[in-house]
Design a protein around this motif. Structure first.
Motif, mmCIF file in Angstrom:
data_model
loop_
_atom_site.group_PDB
_atom_site.id
_atom_site.type_symbol
_atom_site.label_atom_id
_atom_site.label_comp_id
_atom_site.label_asym_id
_atom_site.label_seq_id
_atom_site.Cartn_x
_atom_site.Cartn_y
_atom_site.Cartn_z
ATOM 1 N N HIS A 148 -5.733 -15.927 -0.861
ATOM 2 C CA HIS A 148 -4.577 -16.199 -1.722
ATOM 3 C C HIS A 148 -3.560 -15.073 -1.554
ATOM 4 N N PRO A 149 -2.282 -15.405 -1.430
ATOM 5 C CA PRO A 149 -1.264 -14.365 -1.206
ATOM 6 C C PRO A 149 -1.310 -13.212 -2.213
ATOM 7 N N ARG A 150 -1.609 -13.480 -3.464
ATOM 8 C CA ARG A 150 -1.645 -12.394 -4.450
ATOM 9 C C ARG A 150 -2.869 -11.497 -4.304
ATOM 10 N N MET A 151 -3.853 -11.932 -3.509
ATOM 11 C CA MET A 151 -5.095 -11.179 -3.326
ATOM 12 C C MET A 151 -5.167 -10.500 -1.959
ATOM 13 N N GLN A 152 -4.144 -10.677 -1.144
ATOM 14 C CA GLN A 152 -4.155 -10.070 0.181
ATOM 15 C C GLN A 152 -4.000 -8.558 0.086
ATOM 16 N N ARG A 153 -4.472 -7.884 1.135
ATOM 17 C CA ARG A 153 -4.418 -6.418 1.264
ATOM 18 C C ARG A 153 -5.347 -5.700 0.272
ATOM 19 N N HIS A 154 -6.428 -6.380 -0.101
ATOM 20 C CA HIS A 154 -7.448 -5.766 -0.955
ATOM 21 C C HIS A 154 -8.816 -5.756 -0.266
ATOM 22 N N GLY A 155 -8.847 -6.079 1.026
ATOM 23 C CA GLY A 155 -10.098 -6.057 1.777
ATOM 24 C C GLY A 155 -10.940 -7.313 1.664
ATOM 25 N N ILE A 156 -10.445 -8.319 0.975
ATOM 26 C CA ILE A 156 -11.227 -9.543 0.783
ATOM 27 C C ILE A 156 -11.414 -10.287 2.101
#
Length: 165
Positions: free
Chosen positions: A88-96
């Motif tokens: 999900h775009p809001r969850m990107q760049r968190h290592g998911i």
């Protein structure tokens, strides 16, 4: 965020959430290519349900919400093909994405006996390429899809998945 993201196998009940997330995530790729008829945007729910039954499909959840997903299969020759890694775009760049990719590799090698792992990305996928290279993938060529779009093909030997996990 208050909650941690968990990764697990997808269930039949996840199908609609996965398809909606897929539609959201592939909008930018469709815009870049100028083609809104790409398969991820036109895939019917029944087709996704068949993938759930036959392949390896993982999801990342934040509470009850599916915020990321990945799919994989293993060919008779032992080549695992990972596809539709979406976050999900809001969850990107968190290592998911990296966590989900590593979990898919582990499942495809450990449970399905894959000998090598392949995936592909669009030629304009700079962030995707950085992710794939950071976990050990190397470019092995390009390929044209049924839709005529050229993609970069990346691969790594299955025995290296654990060393990059």
């Amino acid at each position: 965020m208050g909650m941690s993201v968990t990764i697990s196998g997808a269930t039949e009940q996840d199908a609609e959430q996965i398809l909606k997330l897929q539609y959201l995530c592939y909008q930018s790729e469709a815009e870049l290519s100028g083609d809104y008829g790409i398969e991820p945007l036109t895939q019917p729910l029944d087709s996704l349900r068949a993938e759930l039954a036959d392949g390896t499909v993982l999801v990342a959840r934040l509470g009850q919400e599916v915020v990321a997903s990945v799919r994989g299969t293993v060919d008779p020759d032992g080549t695992a093909r990972i596809n539709k890694l979406i976050v999900h775009p809001r969850m990107q760049r968190h290592g998911i994405g990296a966590r989900l990719l590593r979990a898919a590799e582990a499942a495809l090698v450990g449970e399905r006996g894959a000998k090598r792992i392949q995936l592909h990305t669009g030629q304009r996928g700079g962030g995707n390429l950085r992710l794939y290279r950071s976990v050990g993938y190397e470019t092995v060529g390009t390929s044209k899809g049924d839709d005529g779009v050229t993609v970069i093909v990346l691969e790594k030997p299955a025995e290296t998945y654990a060393t990059t996990a």
